[in-house]
Design a protein around this motif. Structure first.
Motif, PDB file in Angstrom:
ATOM      1  N   ASP A 152     -27.407 -60.647  24.742  1.00  0.00           N
ATOM      2  CA  ASP A 152     -26.144 -61.319  25.023  1.00  0.00           C
ATOM      3  C   ASP A 152     -26.169 -62.660  24.286  1.00  0.00           C
ATOM      4  O   ASP A 152     -27.012 -63.509  24.559  1.00  0.00           O
ATOM      5  CB  ASP A 152     -26.021 -61.537  26.531  1.00  0.00           C
ATOM      6  N   VAL A 153     -25.253 -62.838  23.325  1.00  0.00           N
ATOM      7  CA  VAL A 153     -25.280 -64.052  22.500  1.00  0.00           C
ATOM      8  C   VAL A 153     -24.323 -65.142  23.000  1.00  0.00           C
ATOM      9  O   VAL A 153     -24.103 -66.128  22.311  1.00  0.00           O
ATOM     10  CB  VAL A 153     -25.002 -63.742  21.007  1.00  0.00           C
ATOM     11  N   ARG A 154     -23.805 -64.976  24.209  1.00  0.00           N
ATOM     12  CA  ARG A 154     -22.941 -66.025  24.773  1.00  0.00           C
ATOM     13  C   ARG A 154     -23.785 -67.215  25.232  1.00  0.00           C
ATOM     14  O   ARG A 154     -25.000 -67.121  25.356  1.00  0.00           O
ATOM     15  CB  ARG A 154     -22.146 -65.469  25.959  1.00  0.00           C
ATOM     16  N   GLU A 155     -23.102 -68.303  25.503  1.00  0.00           N
ATOM     17  CA  GLU A 155     -23.787 -69.494  26.006  1.00  0.00           C
ATOM     18  C   GLU A 155     -24.326 -69.214  27.413  1.00  0.00           C
ATOM     19  O   GLU A 155     -23.814 -68.342  28.128  1.00  0.00           O
ATOM     20  CB  GLU A 155     -22.827 -70.690  26.037  1.00  0.00           C
ATOM     21  N   THR A 156     -25.331 -69.974  27.821  1.00  0.00           N
ATOM     22  CA  THR A 156     -25.989 -69.746  29.109  1.00  0.00           C
ATOM     23  C   THR A 156     -25.002 -69.788  30.273  1.00  0.00           C
ATOM     24  O   THR A 156     -25.059 -68.946  31.166  1.00  0.00           O
ATOM     25  CB  THR A 156     -27.110 -70.783  29.312  1.00  0.00           C
ATOM     26  N   PHE A 157     -24.060 -70.721  30.275  1.00  0.00           N
ATOM     27  CA  PHE A 157     -23.115 -70.809  31.386  1.00  0.00           C
ATOM     28  C   PHE A 157     -22.227 -69.573  31.456  1.00  0.00           C
ATOM     29  O   PHE A 157     -21.834 -69.132  32.537  1.00  0.00           O
ATOM     30  CB  PHE A 157     -22.270 -72.091  31.324  1.00  0.00           C
TER      31      PHE A 157
END
Length: 105
Positions: free
Chosen positions: A23-28
């Protein structure tokens, strides 16, 4: 670029196939909802290539499929990966197809 649909991903999960989901989304964003993949935000993907499998299929995922497509292109061009797939439609497509109660933003 090779792509995979959310139905194909679900089939792989249901069949206990051996693959890696990143998953390459930001941690939040990942903390809001995720599909249990390894979280490597796009900004750090090129410096964390040691965490990406080379011996099995790797499915890149984000919110809509744009950032994961960028990750696939960067990794293929700069590091020669040949086992990467982009999840078409990202987590939004997963939510629409399988989990309408999943929180997304």
């Amino acid at each position: 670029m090779k792509e995979i649909s959310v139905q194909e991903l679900k089939d792989k999960i249901d069949n206990n196939e051996d693959f890696q989901l990143i998953d390459v989304r930001e941690t939040f964003e990942y903390e809001t909802s995720n599909l249990d993949g390894l979280n490597i935000p796009l900004g750090g993907i090129l410096i964390e290539t040691d965490k990406i499998a080379t011996d099995k299929p790797v499915i890149m995922q984000c919110r809509s499929g744009k950032r994961s497509a960028a990750a696939v292109m960067q990794l293929e061009q700069m590091h020669g990966f040949t086992n990467l797939y982009n999840l078409k439609g990202g987590i939004l497509a997963w939510q629409a197809a399988f989990d309408p109660e999943m929180p997304v933003y």
